[in-house]
Every structure is written in C-alpha cells, then in structure tokens.
Design a protein around this motif. Structure first.
Motif, PDB file in Angstrom:
ATOM      1  N   THR A  12       0.806  -1.222   0.000  1.00 39.95           N
ATOM      2  CA  THR A  12       0.000   0.000   0.000  1.00 39.95           C
ATOM      3  C   THR A  12       0.843   1.278   0.000  1.00 39.95           C
ATOM      4  O   THR A  12       0.337   2.345  -0.334  1.00 39.95           O
ATOM      5  CB  THR A  12      -0.938   0.042   1.222  1.00 39.95           C
ATOM      6  OG1 THR A  12      -0.144  -0.005   2.416  1.00 39.95           O
ATOM      7  CG2 THR A  12      -1.918  -1.115   1.199  1.00 39.95           C
ATOM      8  N   ASP A  13       2.114   1.183   0.387  1.00 47.17           N
ATOM      9  CA  ASP A  13       2.939   2.384   0.478  1.00 47.17           C
ATOM     10  C   ASP A  13       4.403   1.979   0.603  1.00 47.17           C
ATOM     11  O   ASP A  13       4.714   0.817   0.900  1.00 47.17           O
ATOM     12  CB  ASP A  13       2.525   3.216   1.706  1.00 47.17           C
ATOM     13  CG  ASP A  13       3.018   4.657   1.657  1.00 47.17           C
ATOM     14  OD1 ASP A  13       3.575   5.077   0.619  1.00 47.17           O
ATOM     15  OD2 ASP A  13       2.840   5.367   2.667  1.00 47.17           O
ATOM     16  N   GLN A  14       5.281   2.945   0.373  1.00 47.56           N
ATOM     17  CA  GLN A  14       6.712   2.771   0.598  1.00 47.56           C
ATOM     18  C   GLN A  14       7.243   4.024   1.265  1.00 47.56           C
ATOM     19  O   GLN A  14       6.742   5.123   1.013  1.00 47.56           O
ATOM     20  CB  GLN A  14       7.459   2.555  -0.721  1.00 47.56           C
ATOM     21  CG  GLN A  14       7.180   1.238  -1.369  1.00 47.56           C
ATOM     22  CD  GLN A  14       8.109   1.003  -2.566  1.00 47.56           C
ATOM     23  OE1 GLN A  14       9.106   1.685  -2.744  1.00 47.56           O
ATOM     24  NE2 GLN A  14       7.763   0.026  -3.376  1.00 47.56           N
ATOM     25  N   TRP A  15       8.253   3.850   2.114  1.00 40.35           N
ATOM     26  CA  TRP A  15       8.892   4.980   2.775  1.00 40.35           C
ATOM     27  C   TRP A  15      10.392   4.779   2.688  1.00 40.35           C
ATOM     28  O   TRP A  15      10.885   3.681   2.949  1.00 40.35           O
ATOM     29  CB  TRP A  15       8.452   5.060   4.228  1.00 40.35           C
ATOM     30  CG  TRP A  15       8.972   6.267   4.964  1.00 40.35           C
ATOM     31  CD1 TRP A  15       8.336   7.469   5.097  1.00 40.35           C
ATOM     32  CD2 TRP A  15      10.218   6.391   5.660  1.00 40.35           C
ATOM     33  NE1 TRP A  15       9.114   8.336   5.826  1.00 40.35           N
ATOM     34  CE2 TRP A  15      10.277   7.698   6.182  1.00 40.35           C
ATOM     35  CE3 TRP A  15      11.284   5.540   5.880  1.00 40.35           C
ATOM     36  CZ2 TRP A  15      11.362   8.168   6.923  1.00 40.35           C
ATOM     37  CZ3 TRP A  15      12.376   5.994   6.611  1.00 40.35           C
ATOM     38  CH2 TRP A  15      12.396   7.300   7.130  1.00 40.35           C
ATOM     39  N   THR A  16      11.110   5.831   2.317  1.00 40.75           N
ATOM     40  CA  THR A  16      12.576   5.782   2.279  1.00 40.75           C
ATOM     41  C   THR A  16      13.134   7.015   2.974  1.00 40.75           C
ATOM     42  O   THR A  16      12.394   7.954   3.304  1.00 40.75           O
ATOM     43  CB  THR A  16      13.122   5.742   0.832  1.00 40.75           C
ATOM     44  OG1 THR A  16      12.844   7.007   0.215  1.00 40.75           O
ATOM     45  CG2 THR A  16      12.504   4.606   0.026  1.00 40.75           C
ATOM     46  N   LEU A  17      14.432   7.029   3.164  1.00 34.71           N
ATOM     47  CA  LEU A  17      15.084   8.183   3.779  1.00 34.71           C
ATOM     48  C   LEU A  17      14.919   9.445   2.939  1.00 34.71           C
ATOM     49  O   LEU A  17      15.106  10.554   3.447  1.00 34.71           O
ATOM     50  CB  LEU A  17      16.561   7.891   4.018  1.00 34.71           C
ATOM     51  CG  LEU A  17      16.849   6.847   5.099  1.00 34.71           C
ATOM     52  CD1 LEU A  17      18.337   6.560   5.183  1.00 34.71           C
ATOM     53  CD2 LEU A  17      16.315   7.288   6.452  1.00 34.71           C
ATOM     54  N   ASP A  18      14.556   9.296   1.663  1.00 37.39           N
ATOM     55  CA  ASP A  18      14.301  10.462   0.827  1.00 37.39           C
ATOM     56  C   ASP A  18      13.090  11.249   1.317  1.00 37.39           C
ATOM     57  O   ASP A  18      12.908  12.411   0.952  1.00 37.39           O
ATOM     58  CB  ASP A  18      14.084  10.049  -0.637  1.00 37.39           C
ATOM     59  CG  ASP A  18      15.353   9.515  -1.264  1.00 37.39           C
ATOM     60  OD1 ASP A  18      16.451   9.888  -0.801  1.00 37.39           O
ATOM     61  OD2 ASP A  18      15.254   8.732  -2.218  1.00 37.39           O
ATOM     62  N   ALA A  95      27.311   4.876   2.231  1.00 37.77           N
ATOM     63  CA  ALA A  95      28.268   5.950   2.466  1.00 37.77           C
ATOM     64  C   ALA A  95      27.571   7.286   2.664  1.00 37.77           C
ATOM     65  O   ALA A  95      28.042   8.137   3.412  1.00 37.77           O
ATOM     66  CB  ALA A  95      29.257   6.030   1.315  1.00 37.77           C
ATOM     67  N   TRP A  96      26.409   7.467   2.004  1.00 38.75           N
ATOM     68  CA  TRP A  96      25.724   8.748   2.154  1.00 38.75           C
ATOM     69  C   TRP A  96      24.226   8.588   1.953  1.00 38.75           C
ATOM     70  O   TRP A  96      23.787   7.952   1.003  1.00 38.75           O
ATOM     71  CB  TRP A  96      26.256   9.780   1.162  1.00 38.75           C
ATOM     72  CG  TRP A  96      25.716  11.133   1.480  1.00 38.75           C
ATOM     73  CD1 TRP A  96      24.769  11.815   0.775  1.00 38.75           C
ATOM     74  CD2 TRP A  96      26.028  11.950   2.600  1.00 38.75           C
ATOM     75  NE1 TRP A  96      24.482  13.010   1.397  1.00 38.75           N
ATOM     76  CE2 TRP A  96      25.251  13.113   2.527  1.00 38.75           C
ATOM     77  CE3 TRP A  96      26.885  11.798   3.686  1.00 38.75           C
ATOM     78  CZ2 TRP A  96      25.315  14.122   3.479  1.00 38.75           C
ATOM     79  CZ3 TRP A  96      26.943  12.805   4.626  1.00 38.75           C
ATOM     80  CH2 TRP A  96      26.168  13.954   4.512  1.00 38.75           C
ATOM     81  N   THR A  97      23.451   9.162   2.877  1.00 36.07           N
ATOM     82  CA  THR A  97      21.994   9.254   2.768  1.00 36.07           C
ATOM     83  C   THR A  97      21.610  10.656   3.204  1.00 36.07           C
ATOM     84  O   THR A  97      22.472  11.459   3.576  1.00 36.07           O
ATOM     85  CB  THR A  97      21.284   8.237   3.681  1.00 36.07           C
ATOM     86  OG1 THR A  97      21.467   8.640   5.049  1.00 36.07           O
ATOM     87  CG2 THR A  97      21.798   6.821   3.484  1.00 36.07           C
ATOM     88  N   ARG A  98      20.335  10.934   3.240  1.00 33.94           N
ATOM     89  CA  ARG A  98      19.882  12.256   3.722  1.00 33.94           C
ATOM     90  C   ARG A  98      20.188  12.447   5.195  1.00 33.94           C
ATOM     91  O   ARG A  98      20.152  13.560   5.695  1.00 33.94           O
ATOM     92  CB  ARG A  98      18.392  12.421   3.460  1.00 33.94           C
ATOM     93  CG  ARG A  98      18.093  12.562   1.972  1.00 33.94           C
ATOM     94  CD  ARG A  98      16.656  12.842   1.744  1.00 33.94           C
ATOM     95  NE  ARG A  98      16.401  14.239   2.110  1.00 33.94           N
ATOM     96  CZ  ARG A  98      15.509  14.991   1.507  1.00 33.94           C
ATOM     97  NH1 ARG A  98      14.791  14.507   0.530  1.00 33.94           N
ATOM     98  NH2 ARG A  98      15.327  16.229   1.881  1.00 33.94           N
ATOM     99  N   LEU A  99      20.489  11.357   5.904  1.00 35.43           N
ATOM    100  CA  LEU A  99      20.882  11.454   7.313  1.00 35.43           C
ATOM    101  C   LEU A  99      22.389  11.318   7.482  1.00 35.43           C
ATOM    102  O   LEU A  99      22.882  11.219   8.589  1.00 35.43           O
ATOM    103  CB  LEU A  99      20.185  10.372   8.137  1.00 35.43           C
ATOM    104  CG  LEU A  99      18.676  10.481   8.250  1.00 35.43           C
ATOM    105  CD1 LEU A  99      18.111   9.307   9.026  1.00 35.43           C
ATOM    106  CD2 LEU A  99      18.278  11.793   8.909  1.00 35.43           C
ATOM    107  N   GLY A 100      23.127  11.293   6.376  1.00 32.81           N
ATOM    108  CA  GLY A 100      24.572  11.080   6.451  1.00 32.81           C
ATOM    109  C   GLY A 100      24.895   9.610   6.235  1.00 32.81           C
ATOM    110  O   GLY A 100      24.048   8.828   5.801  1.00 32.81           O
ATOM    111  N   PRO A 101      26.123   9.198   6.549  1.00 36.51           N
ATOM    112  CA  PRO A 101      26.476   7.785   6.393  1.00 36.51           C
ATOM    113  C   PRO A 101      25.711   6.936   7.417  1.00 36.51           C
ATOM    114  O   PRO A 101      25.505   7.371   8.545  1.00 36.51           O
ATOM    115  CB  PRO A 101      27.987   7.750   6.656  1.00 36.51           C
ATOM    116  CG  PRO A 101      28.319   9.034   7.306  1.00 36.51           C
ATOM    117  CD  PRO A 101      27.229  10.008   7.014  1.00 36.51           C
ATOM    118  N   VAL A 102      25.282   5.752   7.008  1.00 34.84           N
ATOM    119  CA  VAL A 102      24.531   4.893   7.920  1.00 34.84           C
ATOM    120  C   VAL A 102      24.952   3.432   7.786  1.00 34.84           C
ATOM    121  O   VAL A 102      25.327   2.971   6.714  1.00 34.84           O
ATOM    122  CB  VAL A 102      22.996   4.978   7.679  1.00 34.84           C
ATOM    123  CG1 VAL A 102      22.466   6.355   7.984  1.00 34.84           C
ATOM    124  CG2 VAL A 102      22.623   4.561   6.276  1.00 34.84           C
TER     125      VAL A 102
END
Length: 198
Positions: A12-18, A95-102
């Motif tokens: 029904t839905d998707q959620w990502t760090l974006d 290496a990189w996401t909207r929250l930094g490296p994870v």
C-alpha cells in the motif's frame, strides 16, 4: 513467532530516507542531543549509586573501541529483535543518505506488525542502553570496561535518532499494517480493498 504476510495483504505504500525533510533532520538532531544528555546523566547516576565518583576520563584507545562497539552493538540489537520476531536480518551500510552515512540492519521478506516493527527499532535500542548501563554498575568505576560501556551507551542512543524518525513514520500507518524493512526504508502492506483484483 512468524513474520509472514497475512493472506489478502497487498503493498500500500513505501517509505525511504528520501522522505526525511530538513525539519525532521533537525528534530532528529535535537533528539540525539537530548538522548546523549539523558544517557550521560543516567550513567552518572549509576556511578553515584555504586559509590563511585561520577567522572569520565577516557583514553583515545577506549574512545575508539567504544565507538566501534557502540555502532556494532546498536545494529546487533536490531538484528536480535528481528530474529526474536521471526525475521531474517541482513546487515548493510551506505556511504551517504539524507541522514549522512549509515549502517543498517534490514529484514527483507519478513513482515512485522506496527508495534513489533517499532520495538525492533526503538525498543531494541532502549534494551541495549539498559544492558550497557548495567555493565557500568558492575564494572570497576573509572576502568576501561566502565568507560567503554558509557560511551557505547551514548552512541547507541544517539543512533536511535534515525530509528525514532522511522518509528514516527511507521506510527502514521494503520494498526493492521505490516512492514517490511528493506534497508532503503520500509514497504507497507495492508488488506486488499474489497472487490479489488489481485
């Protein structure tokens, strides 16, 4: 315990760090700072209750060990929760996401109820924090083990800021939803609409 998808459930839905806005990143940073202060206060309280001087003098080698241990234990706490809930955890990193490296643990092809998924994210962090503070209570105060446990506990809860963002997103979905952690975020599943082909 089973982490299978109930019959009749569809994506029904998707959620990502974006989906993380700058406002939410700011909230996460504030949460991390508050969690660090609270954890340091709790560690000082534990030292005080054991009769030790609530002072932390840590060597660089202890800091490096604590940093690595805190990150590893944090991810292992999520993996242990996924296992306990019937999932199959997998480890990864970016290496990189909207929250930094994870670093992350995901459980693809495992489907968790809302409460279980929030526990795997936040509850596991709290349990690990309590265990690390228990180590502080029994280890010799001022020793390497006590110092490493304090810093690892602080890093564990600071890492919980990202988990808190995910938990808020999860709690915005219906109680009967199921969640699959993909490492990129999560996929939401719910009962198929009546009369839908599928």
């Amino acid at each position: 315990m089973s982490a299978s998808l109930p019959d009749g459930y569809v994506e029904t839905d998707q959620w990502t760090l974006d989906h993380v806005s700058w406002q939410l990143k700011l909230v996460a940073a504030v949460f991390a700072l508050v969690a660090i202060v609270v954890t340091m206060g709790a560690a000082s309280g534990v030292l005080y209750l054991t009769g030790a001087e609530p002072e932390l003098r840590i060597e660089l080698s202890q800091l490096l060990v604590a940093a690595a241990l805190g990150l590893v234990l944090h991810e292992l706490s999520h993996a242990a929760a996924f296992l306990a809930l019937g999932g199959r955890p997998r480890f990864g990193g970016k290496a990189w996401t909207r929250l930094g490296p994870v670093l992350y643990v995901c459980a693809p092809d495992s489907y968790f109820g809302r409460g279980a998924y929030v526990f795997a994210g936040i509850g596991a962090v709290l349990v690990l924090g309590a265990l690390l503070l228990a180590v502080v209570a029994v280890a010799p105060a001022g020793g390497a083990l006590s110092n490493v446990a304090i810093i690892a506990a602080v890093l564990n809860v600071a890492g919980g800021a990202g988990d808190a963002i995910i938990a808020l997103a999860v709690l915005s979905h219906p109680r009967d939803a199921r969640f699959e952690d993909t490492g990129e975020g999560f996929v939401v599943y719910g009962p198929a609409a009546v009369g839908s082909a599928g």
